[in-house]
Design a protein around this motif. Structure first.
Motif, PDB file in Angstrom:
ATOM      1  N   TRP A 234     -23.352   4.929  20.685  1.00  0.00           N
ATOM      2  CA  TRP A 234     -24.135   4.755  19.514  1.00  0.00           C
ATOM      3  C   TRP A 234     -25.488   4.290  19.927  1.00  0.00           C
ATOM      4  O   TRP A 234     -25.549   3.140  20.603  1.00  0.00           O
ATOM      5  CB  TRP A 234     -23.312   4.569  18.377  1.00  0.00           C
ATOM      6  CG  TRP A 234     -23.420   3.097  18.220  1.00  0.00           C
ATOM      7  CD1 TRP A 234     -22.216   2.265  18.851  1.00  0.00           C
ATOM      8  CD2 TRP A 234     -23.913   2.182  17.319  1.00  0.00           C
ATOM      9  NE1 TRP A 234     -22.321   1.100  18.493  1.00  0.00           N
ATOM     10  CE2 TRP A 234     -23.307   0.610  17.726  1.00  0.00           C
ATOM     11  CE3 TRP A 234     -24.919   2.413  16.337  1.00  0.00           C
ATOM     12  CZ2 TRP A 234     -23.678  -0.282  16.882  1.00  0.00           C
ATOM     13  CZ3 TRP A 234     -25.258   1.086  15.639  1.00  0.00           C
ATOM     14  CH2 TRP A 234     -24.724  -0.017  15.843  1.00  0.00           C
TER      15      TRP A 234
ATOM     16  N   GLN B 110     -18.932  14.628  18.428  1.00  0.00           N
ATOM     17  CA  GLN B 110     -19.088  13.389  17.447  1.00  0.00           C
ATOM     18  C   GLN B 110     -17.884  13.210  16.710  1.00  0.00           C
ATOM     19  O   GLN B 110     -17.598  12.080  16.122  1.00  0.00           O
ATOM     20  CB  GLN B 110     -20.397  13.728  16.499  1.00  0.00           C
ATOM     21  CG  GLN B 110     -21.770  13.762  16.838  1.00  0.00           C
ATOM     22  CD  GLN B 110     -22.699  13.963  15.952  1.00  0.00           C
ATOM     23  OE1 GLN B 110     -22.528  14.542  14.702  1.00  0.00           O
ATOM     24  NE2 GLN B 110     -24.043  13.492  16.121  1.00  0.00           N
TER      25      GLN B 110
ATOM     26  N   VAL C 292     -23.237  11.197  20.361  1.00  0.00           N
ATOM     27  CA  VAL C 292     -23.004  10.046  19.858  1.00  0.00           C
ATOM     28  C   VAL C 292     -24.232   9.035  19.515  1.00  0.00           C
ATOM     29  O   VAL C 292     -24.553   8.510  18.717  1.00  0.00           O
ATOM     30  CB  VAL C 292     -21.879   9.037  20.579  1.00  0.00           C
ATOM     31  CG1 VAL C 292     -21.845   7.623  19.749  1.00  0.00           C
ATOM     32  CG2 VAL C 292     -20.552   9.786  20.530  1.00  0.00           C
TER      33      VAL C 292
ATOM     34  N   THR D  12     -20.360   0.961  15.122  1.00  0.00           N
ATOM     35  CA  THR D  12     -21.336   0.400  14.342  1.00  0.00           C
ATOM     36  C   THR D  12     -20.960  -0.980  14.142  1.00  0.00           C
ATOM     37  O   THR D  12     -21.732  -1.700  13.312  1.00  0.00           O
ATOM     38  CB  THR D  12     -21.693   1.112  13.081  1.00  0.00           C
ATOM     39  OG1 THR D  12     -20.241   1.058  12.434  1.00  0.00           O
ATOM     40  CG2 THR D  12     -21.949   2.449  13.379  1.00  0.00           C
TER      41      THR D  12
END
Length: 318
Positions: free
Chosen positions: A227, A290, A257, A2
């Protein structure tokens, strides 16, 4: 991760000269673009009419941007997914073509689902990275590989436990990012994987398999850090994949993901994927796939993610 591009409050000073050296064209002002906390990112117009994206990281680990460039080229070489063109890479900078962002749409998501299915049908020679000089990173965290990476379909559970989950768990424990109870549950999962976590069949066909890891799966080319922020929805109607940790891996990791932090039109994407490459029983294996990324977040961001790691391990154990 992230936190890949465009950290706040940083300057483009010094970027122009490095961009000029890599592109052969005089750059205009480096205009910061947002996106994360690890690298600085910029949009730069060149004198020759091109517009480029540049990302920089002072003190980048050795081979950091070369590995990313190699990963993008590996994905491109499969002929399946779209990625930005690599223009040049240096020790602390990567320059790519600028892709004009657009709104996420169901059509782009469905196309991406089919493209990911094609990507995951591309064999990889071994599990993990193939070049020891260019270690795969998740964010700023390197992922180790064994001296002689395994290649068998039955090798993934042990490889994943010993060379992905356990090294990350040790870092999270040492940094205080996971508590003892949650760490023990991750260890229990790794023990289950190492003792024969795969069972029967082949991913994409046959039975779902009865082991913790599901059906045996040969190594496939995967993005490795898929992601939702690493899907660039474009104005031209075709999504690009960015910031890869490309390697020989398990296809279900990419899909799991995508779900971790939410992805636009995810159900349409997954439905299109499974039209091409069915994955019986994969829903029950999402927590397992994950966990690696949750452990990286526990390493980088602390105990809030450590609790999620324990929950994922317990869910994977059933």
């Amino acid at each position: 991760m992230t936190d890949v591009t465009g950290g706040p409050g940083r300057s483009g000073e010094g970027v122009a000269g490095r961009v000029a050296a890599l592109t052969g064209s005089a750059p205009g002002p480096a205009r910061p673009v947002g996106g994360g906390d690890i690298c600085d990112a910029y949009r730069i117009a060149l004198a020759d009419g091109r517009t480029v994206f540049a990302k920089t990281l002072v003190g980048a680990p050795r081979g950091f941007f070369a590995a990313e460039a190699a990963g993008l080229e590996l994905l491109r070489s499969t002929g399946s997914v779209a990625v930005p063109e690599v223009i040049g890479a240096g020790p602390d900078i990567l320059v790519l073509e600028w892709v004009e962002p657009g709104a996420a749409s169901a059509g782009q998501a469905e196309r991406l689902g089919r493209e990911l299915a094609a990507l995951h049908s591309t064999p990889a020679p071994v599990w993990g990275g193939t070049d020891p000089a260019l270690p795969v990173h998740l964010g700023s965290v390197p992922l180790p590989s064994p001296p002689e990476p395994p290649s068998g379909a039955e090798d993934w559970p042990v490889f994943h436990a010993e060379w992905r989950l356990l090294p990350l768990l040790r870092r999270a424990v040492d940094g205080g990012g996971i508590g003892p109870g949650d760490a023990r549950d991750v260890e229990r999962l790794c023990e289950a994987l190492a003792s024969g976590g795969a069972s029967g069949g082949t991913a994409g066909g046959g039975t779902a398999g009865g082991g913790t890891a599901g059906p045996s799966q040969p190594p496939a080319v995967i993005h490795g850090d898929l992601w939702s922020g690493n899907v660039l929805w474009s104005a031209d109607g075709r999504a690009r994949l960015i910031d890869p940790a490309a390697q020989g891996g398990h296809p279900e990791t990419d899909l799991a993901v995508l779900e971790l932090f939410g992805c636009p039109h995810l159900e349409r994407l997954l439905a299109a994927y499974e039209e091409v490459r069915p994955l019986p029983g994969h829903r029950g294996r999402v927590p397992l796939h994950q966990l690696q990324h949750l452990l990286v977040h526990a390493v980088l961001f602390g105990s809030g993610y450590g609790a999620r790691c324990g929950a994922a391990a317990r869910a994977a154990l059933g």
